[in-house]
Enzyme design. Structure first.
Site, short mmCIF file in Angstrom:
data_model
loop_
_atom_site.label_atom_id
_atom_site.label_comp_id
_atom_site.label_asym_id
_atom_site.label_seq_id
_atom_site.Cartn_x
_atom_site.Cartn_y
_atom_site.Cartn_z
N ASN A 163 0.85 -1.20 0.00
CA ASN A 163 0.00 0.00 0.00
C ASN A 163 0.88 1.24 0.00
O ASN A 163 2.03 1.19 0.45
CB ASN A 163 -0.86 -0.01 1.27
CG ASN A 163 -1.77 1.21 1.37
OD1 ASN A 163 -2.45 1.58 0.40
ND2 ASN A 163 -1.79 1.85 2.53
N HIS B 160 1.00 5.15 1.47
CA HIS B 160 0.36 6.00 2.47
C HIS B 160 1.02 7.37 2.43
O HIS B 160 2.25 7.47 2.43
CB HIS B 160 0.52 5.37 3.86
CG HIS B 160 -0.13 6.18 4.93
ND1 HIS B 160 -1.50 6.24 5.07
CD2 HIS B 160 0.38 6.98 5.88
CE1 HIS B 160 -1.79 7.05 6.08
NE2 HIS B 160 -0.67 7.52 6.58
N SER C 90 5.05 6.77 2.28
CA SER C 90 5.62 5.45 2.57
C SER C 90 4.92 4.38 1.74
O SER C 90 3.70 4.41 1.59
CB SER C 90 5.40 5.08 4.05
OG SER C 90 5.81 6.12 4.92
N ASP D 228 -2.16 0.58 8.10
CA ASP D 228 -0.97 1.42 7.91
C ASP D 228 0.19 1.02 8.82
O ASP D 228 0.94 1.89 9.30
CB ASP D 228 -1.32 2.92 8.14
CG ASP D 228 -2.38 3.42 7.16
OD1 ASP D 228 -2.45 2.89 6.05
OD2 ASP D 228 -3.13 4.34 7.53
#
Ligand code: GRF
Length: 217
Positions: free
Chosen positions: A110, A112, A139, A148
């Site tokens: 992912n 972020h 990130s 996260d």
């Protein structure tokens, strides 16, 4: 070189998706975008994916009500149809169940818009300004059950200016996102990321860019 087959999951604009598609056009890039999947039929990014000749799928979460397992089974079926090996979340605004996350463990990443572990969750630029941080960024990390929170693969940082607004920060951080996401996917797809004791070890040889990015890419 066999390129890893990647799905990019989106819910909206899809600018990170576009950066991944653009990077994956290079012959030497170790991944190909095999599918763009959206949980929203109206996601703007879908048009961009189609224009780039990428297969798209829509799994509309609204059609499944509260049944997150059924929603994810439908997504899983699309991923299997396209023989997807790695999944990139790129502005995908649904929380995934622990069983989906476990199934894709080590293959699901992912992006972020903050320097994790600071500013998990939403409104990261506003919160960074309110906190008065002097350095902010983005990130790319592995997805784990806790939001996260997975091992961090690549981060990119910039200096916060006194006159920055949430919008100006968002714009500059987004430019960094478009660099670090393709870089992180390349590291993962080429087998240069290993997780040791919950932290990423990266095998990276490229020279550093003109702004701060770790690892150097
Ligand atoms: C990005 O800021 C990303 O970091 C966050 O959602 C936004 C998605 O933007 N997770 P886009 O759809 O990639 O343009």
């Amino acid at each position: 070189m066999t390129k890893k087959r990647v799905a990019v999951l989106i819910s909206g604009r899809g600018s990170n998706m576009a950066a991944l598609i653009a990077a994956a056009k290079a012959d030497a890039y170790p991944a190909q975008i095999a599918l763009v999947l959206s949980n929203r039929p109206d996601a703007a990014g879908l048009a961009g994916a189609r224009a780039a000749g990428i297969a798209t799928a829509i799994v509309d979460h609204a059609a499944y009500g509260k049944d997150r397992e059924a929603f994810e089974r439908a997504m899983q079926a699309e991923l299997e149809t396209r023989r997807v090996e790695l999944v990139c979340l790129a502005g995908f605004m649904r929380l995934l169940t622990p069983s989906f996350v476990r199934r894709w463990q080590g293959r699901l990443i992912n992006i972020h818009p903050a320097l994790l572990p600071a500013f998990k969750g939403l409104d990261t630029h506003q919160r960074a300004l309110a906190a008065g941080v002097r350095i902010h960024g983005a990130s790319v990390h592995f997805v784990v059950e806790e939001m996260d929170s997975g091992p961090i693969i690549v981060q990119g940082a910039l200096a916060v200016h006194d006159d920055d607004t949430a919008a100006s920060l968002a714009e500059r951080v987004l430019a960094i996102e478009h660099k670090i996401y393709p870089a992180a996917l390349a590291l993962l797809a080429s087998g240069r990321v290993t997780i040791v004791d919950g932290r990423c070890r990266i095998e990276s040889t490229e020279a550093a860019a003109g702004y701060l990015i770790a690892p150097a890419i």
